[in-house]
Design a protein around this motif. Structure first.
Motif, PDB file in Angstrom:
ATOM      1  N   ALA A  75      46.077  27.927  41.644  1.00 52.78           N
ATOM      2  CA  ALA A  75      45.013  26.919  41.586  1.00 52.78           C
ATOM      3  C   ALA A  75      45.259  25.775  42.566  1.00 52.78           C
ATOM      4  O   ALA A  75      44.308  25.144  43.035  1.00 52.78           O
ATOM      5  N   ASP A  76      46.515  25.523  42.905  1.00 50.95           N
ATOM      6  CA  ASP A  76      46.870  24.470  43.858  1.00 50.95           C
ATOM      7  C   ASP A  76      47.017  25.010  45.286  1.00 50.95           C
ATOM      8  O   ASP A  76      47.605  24.346  46.138  1.00 50.95           O
ATOM      9  N   ASP A  77      46.517  26.212  45.545  1.00 51.04           N
ATOM     10  CA  ASP A  77      46.609  26.864  46.855  1.00 51.04           C
ATOM     11  C   ASP A  77      48.052  27.057  47.308  1.00 51.04           C
ATOM     12  O   ASP A  77      48.347  27.025  48.509  1.00 51.04           O
ATOM     13  N   ALA A 100      44.448  35.523  32.387  1.00 51.62           N
ATOM     14  CA  ALA A 100      44.175  34.245  33.053  1.00 51.62           C
ATOM     15  C   ALA A 100      44.737  34.256  34.473  1.00 51.62           C
ATOM     16  O   ALA A 100      44.079  33.777  35.410  1.00 51.62           O
ATOM     17  N   LEU A 101      45.922  34.794  34.653  1.00 51.44           N
ATOM     18  CA  LEU A 101      46.529  34.865  35.981  1.00 51.44           C
ATOM     19  C   LEU A 101      45.694  35.739  36.916  1.00 51.44           C
ATOM     20  O   LEU A 101      45.398  35.351  38.053  1.00 51.44           O
ATOM     21  N   SER A 102      45.277  36.881  36.431  1.00 56.09           N
ATOM     22  CA  SER A 102      44.431  37.772  37.238  1.00 56.09           C
ATOM     23  C   SER A 102      43.106  37.100  37.580  1.00 56.09           C
ATOM     24  O   SER A 102      42.617  37.199  38.707  1.00 56.09           O
ATOM     25  N   ARG A 103      42.523  36.415  36.615  1.00 60.02           N
ATOM     26  CA  ARG A 103      41.256  35.715  36.845  1.00 60.02           C
ATOM     27  C   ARG A 103      41.422  34.646  37.918  1.00 60.02           C
ATOM     28  O   ARG A 103      40.596  34.511  38.808  1.00 60.02           O
ATOM     29  N   VAL A 106      41.491  36.078  41.395  1.00 64.26           N
ATOM     30  CA  VAL A 106      40.149  36.444  41.852  1.00 64.26           C
ATOM     31  C   VAL A 106      39.339  35.199  42.197  1.00 64.26           C
ATOM     32  O   VAL A 106      38.700  35.129  43.252  1.00 64.26           O
ATOM     33  N   VAL A 107      39.356  34.192  41.333  1.00 63.37           N
ATOM     34  CA  VAL A 107      38.590  32.962  41.560  1.00 63.37           C
ATOM     35  C   VAL A 107      38.996  32.298  42.871  1.00 63.37           C
ATOM     36  O   VAL A 107      38.149  31.846  43.645  1.00 63.37           O
ATOM     37  N   TYR A 108      40.302  32.257  43.145  1.00 66.40           N
ATOM     38  CA  TYR A 108      40.792  31.584  44.350  1.00 66.40           C
ATOM     39  C   TYR A 108      40.971  32.545  45.531  1.00 66.40           C
ATOM     40  O   TYR A 108      41.526  32.170  46.553  1.00 66.40           O
TER      41      TYR A 108
END
Length: 129
Positions: A75-77, A100-103, A106-108
């Motif tokens: 989430a923090d790139d 959650a980690l897999s999601r 994908v989101v990022y």
């Protein structure tokens, strides 16, 4: 051909896939050694035994928050590639963390390999060069 800057690569494996991931890392250690490797505690320890020349930074064990730590880095790139050898045939008490980690990957839009075949494709693509 110019080499790209070192990437931050997260390595995780479910219990029955840890040896497979360690073998994959051993077979690809020449490409991996120039990158920053991060792994959950148990996975990182096993990989370190197979590839002692690799520097591996470890988080907590997956069930103790390591998956969430890596998710926060995504989430923090802070993660460029997630290699997570999953075991879909075994129950995992921290399955919500895994999802959650897999999601987040994908989101990022973080490349993610969940098997040896996919990890081989990423390695062969030149992404690690």
């Amino acid at each position: 051909m110019l080499k790209s800057k070192p990437k931050n690569i997260a390595l995780i494996a479910h219990d029955l896939k840890k040896r497979s991931l360690a073998t994959w890392v051993f077979n690809n250690q020449t490409k991996l050694k120039r990158h920053n490797i991060l792994a959950t505690a148990t996975t990182g320890g096993i990989i370190q035994k197979h590839c002692p020349q690799l520097r591996i930074r470890v988080t907590k064990s997956g069930p103790l928050g390591g998956d969430q730590q890596i998710g926060a880095m995504i989430a923090d790139d802070g993660i460029d590639l997630l290699i997570f050898f999953t075991d879909p045939l075994s129950p995992h008490p921290h399955d919500v963390d895994v999802k959650a980690l897999s999601r987040l990957a994908v989101v990022y839009d973080v490349p993610m390999a969940c098997s040896g075949a996919t990890a081989d494709l990423i390695a062969a693509s030149g992404y690690l060069d």
